[in-house]
Motif scaffolding. Sequence first.
Motif, PDB file in Angstrom:
ATOM      1  N   SER A  53      10.335   0.554   9.441  1.00 62.49           N
ATOM      2  CA  SER A  53      10.610  -0.625   9.633  1.00 62.49           C
ATOM      3  C   SER A  53      11.616  -1.162   8.366  1.00 62.49           C
ATOM      4  CB  SER A  53       9.146  -1.383   9.137  1.00 62.49           C
ATOM      5  OG  SER A  53       9.209  -2.799   8.750  1.00 62.49           O
ATOM      6  N   LEU A  54      11.337  -0.319   7.367  1.00 58.25           N
ATOM      7  CA  LEU A  54      12.482  -0.716   6.346  1.00 58.25           C
ATOM      8  C   LEU A  54      13.940  -0.577   6.876  1.00 58.25           C
ATOM      9  CD1 LEU A  54      11.767  -1.302   3.298  1.00 58.25           C
ATOM     10  CD2 LEU A  54      12.539   0.981   2.806  1.00 58.25           C
ATOM     11  N   PHE A  61       0.809  -0.996   0.125  1.00 60.58           N
ATOM     12  CA  PHE A  61       0.157   0.037  -0.051  1.00 60.58           C
ATOM     13  C   PHE A  61       0.684   1.351   0.079  1.00 60.58           C
ATOM     14  CE2 PHE A  61      -2.567  -2.957   2.906  1.00 60.58           C
ATOM     15  CZ  PHE A  61      -3.260  -3.623   1.612  1.00 60.58           C
ATOM     16  N   VAL A  62       2.117   1.073   0.506  1.00 57.27           N
ATOM     17  CA  VAL A  62       2.900   2.447   0.712  1.00 57.27           C
ATOM     18  C   VAL A  62       4.102   2.441  -0.556  1.00 57.27           C
ATOM     19  CG1 VAL A  62       4.507   3.493   2.108  1.00 57.27           C
ATOM     20  CG2 VAL A  62       2.325   2.315   3.057  1.00 57.27           C
ATOM     21  N   PHE A  63       4.708   1.100  -0.613  1.00 61.84           N
ATOM     22  CA  PHE A  63       5.744   1.378  -1.510  1.00 61.84           C
ATOM     23  C   PHE A  63       5.598   0.700  -2.744  1.00 61.84           C
ATOM     24  CE2 PHE A  63       8.118   0.907   2.768  1.00 61.84           C
ATOM     25  CZ  PHE A  63       8.372   2.517   2.864  1.00 61.84           C
ATOM     26  N   PHE A  90      -6.978  -7.977   7.228  1.00 59.67           N
ATOM     27  CA  PHE A  90      -7.413  -6.978   6.253  1.00 59.67           C
ATOM     28  C   PHE A  90      -8.979  -6.942   5.980  1.00 59.67           C
ATOM     29  CE2 PHE A  90      -3.312  -6.530   3.874  1.00 59.67           C
ATOM     30  CZ  PHE A  90      -2.837  -5.815   4.904  1.00 59.67           C
ATOM     31  N   HIS A 103      13.931  -3.693  10.211  1.00 61.22           N
ATOM     32  CA  HIS A 103      13.638  -5.165   9.778  1.00 61.22           C
ATOM     33  C   HIS A 103      14.676  -5.331   8.644  1.00 61.22           C
ATOM     34  CE1 HIS A 103       9.751  -4.421  12.113  1.00 61.22           C
ATOM     35  NE2 HIS A 103      10.426  -5.353  12.840  1.00 61.22           N
ATOM     36  N   GLY A 104      14.429  -4.619   7.556  1.00 65.91           N
ATOM     37  CA  GLY A 104      15.204  -4.592   6.374  1.00 65.91           C
ATOM     38  C   GLY A 104      16.627  -4.562   6.383  1.00 65.91           C
ATOM     39  N   MET A 145      15.142   3.787  -1.584  1.00 65.63           N
ATOM     40  CA  MET A 145      14.066   4.116  -0.489  1.00 65.63           C
ATOM     41  C   MET A 145      14.602   4.008   0.908  1.00 65.63           C
ATOM     42  SD  MET A 145      11.068   5.257  -0.121  1.00 65.63           S
ATOM     43  CE  MET A 145      10.409   4.880  -1.794  1.00 65.63           C
ATOM     44  N   ARG A 157      10.359  -7.578   6.890  1.00 65.31           N
ATOM     45  CA  ARG A 157       9.506  -6.743   7.386  1.00 65.31           C
ATOM     46  C   ARG A 157       8.898  -6.909   8.593  1.00 65.31           C
ATOM     47  NH1 ARG A 157       7.697  -2.202   4.348  1.00 65.31           N
ATOM     48  NH2 ARG A 157       7.015  -1.569   6.480  1.00 65.31           N
ATOM     49  N   MET A 183     -10.755  -0.326  -0.235  1.00 63.40           N
ATOM     50  CA  MET A 183      -9.830  -1.341   0.476  1.00 63.40           C
ATOM     51  C   MET A 183      -9.815  -2.679  -0.009  1.00 63.40           C
ATOM     52  SD  MET A 183      -8.685  -1.385   4.174  1.00 63.40           S
ATOM     53  CE  MET A 183      -7.405  -2.580   4.832  1.00 63.40           C
ATOM     54  N   TRP A 223      11.531  -6.204  -3.997  1.00 62.81           N
ATOM     55  CA  TRP A 223      11.882  -5.092  -4.456  1.00 62.81           C
ATOM     56  C   TRP A 223      12.570  -5.105  -5.574  1.00 62.81           C
ATOM     57  CZ3 TRP A 223      11.236   0.223  -2.295  1.00 62.81           C
ATOM     58  CH2 TRP A 223      10.566   0.186  -1.077  1.00 62.81           C
ATOM     59  N   MET A 257     -10.843  -5.634   9.019  1.00 60.96           N
ATOM     60  CA  MET A 257     -10.906  -4.135   8.875  1.00 60.96           C
ATOM     61  C   MET A 257     -12.062  -3.590   8.019  1.00 60.96           C
ATOM     62  SD  MET A 257      -6.771  -3.308   8.722  1.00 60.96           S
ATOM     63  CE  MET A 257      -7.251  -1.661   8.534  1.00 60.96           C
TER      64      MET A 257
END
Lengths: 149, 149
Positions: free
Chosen positions: B79-80, A45-47, A61, B83-84, A133, A118, A78, A125, A64
């Motif tokens: 967290s990146l 959702f972010v990266f 999820f 954790h990463g 990042m 994570r 969602m 990635w 939620m």
Amino acid sequence: MSVANRFLSNATNRIDAKGRVSVPSVFRSVLARTATEELYVYQDFVFPAISVAGPEVLDRFERMIGLQDPFSPEANKMSLLIHGGGVFMKLDGEGRLMMTDFIRDFTGITDRVTFAGRGDHFQLWEPSAFETMQQQARKERMRGTPPPA
Amino acid sequence: MSVANRFLSNATNRIDAKGRVSVPSVFRSVLARTATEELYVYQDFVFPAISVAGPEVLDRFERMIGLQDPFSPEANKMSLLIHGGGVFMKLDGEGRLMMTDFIRDFTGITDRVTFAGRGDHFQLWEPSAFETMQQQARKERMRGTPPPA
DNA sequence: TGGGCCTATATGGGCGTCAATGGGAAATGG
DNA sequence: CCATTTCCCATTGACGCCCATATAGGCCCA
């Protein structure tokens, strides 16, 4: 959570001619210890990364969403993300994952994959995107947040 | 913390043909006294160095993340890093640490490692980078900081 | 206090096992 | 029927576990 049952560290592996890539053994160990066979693989959702977790994450999820009005735009959006942007996958006998277009298109991955732990899941990635990042996160972190004691 | 249970001083050791390096005995003693078997090894947030600490440091970082919205870019970037950018490692039977690519790529370490005590943890540096950083720290030191009473 | 002994530290290397990767062939499905 | 995917099996290099050795530094004793 036990010390060992967390996804930690990062490593970059090659994709072979058939589009397969070995999941690092440290991550496979965690999956084995938590008896996770089916993998919930979803677009983060972010990266610009693919997240890989156990089915319990999808359950969370969905709970939620269940708390919201089913006709609300938020609940619909969602669902679009967690259902439309997710898929179940399995590792092959040697612990490899197939790099499908679902994964490649969203991440830009071509011939190498960076695996990033994570905590309760791990991510896939495009190597240089991860590098960038992480560096950015490090830079932003020096503002405001105190360094570790 | 007891007087003796702090990581102090610095020393430079050779990396052998297999990529292993002995952790200085003074540091190993501290780890033994605090009964620390699993090492949380993470890419430092400020310096091009690897920090080595006990698992409680990761717990502390995770509590900091827990205070934030899990879907926020800030929590995800943190967290990146923790954790990463971190991994659990163990010393071998002779008290040596493996210099993996995870460590080498981040520090520039090739054939020698400088171990630097940092109180509650210690760090791994590329020797000349440590030298440079220490000299610079000496020059800029304590600007604006009152002298000790 | 000086010398020698002695232990622990730092380092080197053998060897078996496992991880990462490559490729053939059977199975699947569109 | 062709294009993928799945299931095996092979290879090679890395890593874990073990034991060996040299040297520095501490320690004891004269």
